[in-house]
Enzyme design. Structure first.
Site, PDB file in Angstrom:
ATOM      1  N   SER A 176      37.534  21.839   7.020  1.00  0.00           N
ATOM      2  CA  SER A 176      37.697  20.527   7.662  1.00  0.00           C
ATOM      3  C   SER A 176      39.129  20.315   8.142  1.00  0.00           C
ATOM      4  CB  SER A 176      37.331  19.401   6.694  1.00  0.00           C
ATOM      5  OG  SER A 176      36.049  19.599   6.169  1.00  0.00           O
TER       6      SER A 176
HETATM    7  N1  SAH Z   1      34.970  21.827   1.901  1.00  0.00           N
HETATM    8  C1  SAH Z   1      35.095  23.003   2.738  1.00  0.00           C
HETATM    9  C2  SAH Z   1      34.577  22.772   4.147  1.00  0.00           C
HETATM   10  C3  SAH Z   1      33.164  22.776   4.142  1.00  0.00           C
HETATM   11  S1  SAH Z   1      32.249  22.981   5.632  1.00  0.00           S
HETATM   12  C4  SAH Z   1      36.506  23.526   2.785  1.00  0.00           C
HETATM   13  O1  SAH Z   1      37.401  22.903   2.227  1.00  0.00           O
HETATM   14  O2  SAH Z   1      36.697  24.599   3.354  1.00  0.00           O
HETATM   15  C5  SAH Z   1      30.693  22.583   4.938  1.00  0.00           C
HETATM   16  C6  SAH Z   1      30.189  23.567   3.924  1.00  0.00           C
HETATM   17  O3  SAH Z   1      28.986  23.032   3.398  1.00  0.00           O
HETATM   18  C7  SAH Z   1      29.803  24.932   4.534  1.00  0.00           C
HETATM   19  O4  SAH Z   1      30.449  25.955   3.848  1.00  0.00           O
HETATM   20  C8  SAH Z   1      28.291  24.975   4.365  1.00  0.00           C
HETATM   21  O5  SAH Z   1      27.791  26.278   4.156  1.00  0.00           O
HETATM   22  C9  SAH Z   1      28.106  24.082   3.148  1.00  0.00           C
HETATM   23  N2  SAH Z   1      26.747  23.538   2.983  1.00  0.00           N
HETATM   24  C10 SAH Z   1      25.896  23.105   3.939  1.00  0.00           C
HETATM   25  N3  SAH Z   1      24.743  22.688   3.381  1.00  0.00           N
HETATM   26  C11 SAH Z   1      24.881  22.858   2.033  1.00  0.00           C
HETATM   27  C12 SAH Z   1      24.031  22.619   0.923  1.00  0.00           C
HETATM   28  N4  SAH Z   1      22.807  22.116   1.033  1.00  0.00           N
HETATM   29  N5  SAH Z   1      24.495  22.917  -0.303  1.00  0.00           N
HETATM   30  C13 SAH Z   1      25.741  23.427  -0.477  1.00  0.00           C
HETATM   31  N6  SAH Z   1      26.590  23.677   0.538  1.00  0.00           N
HETATM   32  C14 SAH Z   1      26.167  23.396   1.789  1.00  0.00           C
END
Ligand code: SAH
Length: 220
Positions: free
Chosen positions: A68
């Protein structure tokens, strides 16, 4: 020349000024900014985009996912830390950056990721960098992580169309859920959901945002 952590903090402050009317208060706190300044974001992004590690932008981390934008990390962390947070759940480990920032501000961080390769890399990275109060799990974040519940705070870093009920159930009374809510790849609102002591729910929309969608776990 590549941006530095200090430049990133200045950019976050500048964007916070712009967003002030939406967010409704002066933010983020100095404590949150100090935590962000001390996490080496370059270790959380792929080598190909390392020059942009401290730019105030979301960056691709592979598998169609993104780390993000720093301002959004600051805002979400700040909103979460306004309630007394010791024990926190993050949904969407991704690179592990948000979890690392949280780990400097709370006692324990639990983080769930659905994509095996991202989960594995984040576990290694957090271990090597010494963020030892973060525990990661491969699984479906819609279900939360019930073994360590209840949580003081839950932060969801992918957008859901509706509030996942399991997450509400795993929140302590007095706890806070911070989550982008809205259509997949469409209009979304960063939303704060407070669970009051009597169990009632108070919901406040904070800022229009754009997150990757929360999806069910990938089958292997
Ligand atoms: N917090 C992260 C950014 C996340 S982007 C950072 O600091 O880098 C969103 C993330 O959510 C992605 O890696 C995606 O694979 C994950 N995601 C999407 N759906 C999900 C679910 N149902 N359960 C767990 N993770 C999920």
């Amino acid at each position: 020349m590549a941006d530095t952590a200090q430049k990133m903090i200045e950019d976050i402050r500048a964007e916070a000024q712009f967003a002030r009317e939406w967010v409704g208060y002066a933010h983020p706190s100095e404590v949150v900014l100090a935590a962000m300044a001390s996490v080496a974001r370059e270790h959380f992004v792929p080598e190909s985009v390392r020059t942009f590690a401290y730019a105030n932008n979301a960056l691709s981390i592979g598998d169609g996912q993104t780390i993000s934008q720093p301002y959004i990390v600051a805002l979400m962390t700040d909103l979460l830390c306004q309630v007394k947070c010791r024990h926190v759940l993050e949904i969407g480990t991704g690179s592990g950056y948000q979890a690392a920032v949280l780990s400097l501000l709370v006692e324990s961080v639990y983080s769930v990721e659905r994509i095996a390769s991202l989960h594995k890399q984040a576990v290694q990275r957090l271990y090597l960098l010494g963020y030892d109060n973060v525990k990661c799990r491969l699984g479906d974040g819609y279900l939360g992580w019930s073994e360590h519940a209840p949580y003081d705070g839950i932060l969801v870093t992918a957008a859901a169309e509706q509030i996942p009920q399991a997450l509400l159930a795993q929140l302590k009374p007095g706890g806070r859920l911070v989550i982008p809510l809205g259509e997949k790849y469409g209009a979304q609102m960063l939303t704060v959901i407070d669970k009051e002591q009597d169990g009632s729910i108070v919901r406040r929309e904070v800022l229009p945002v754009r997150f990757v969608p929360l999806l069910p776990r990938v089958s292997e």
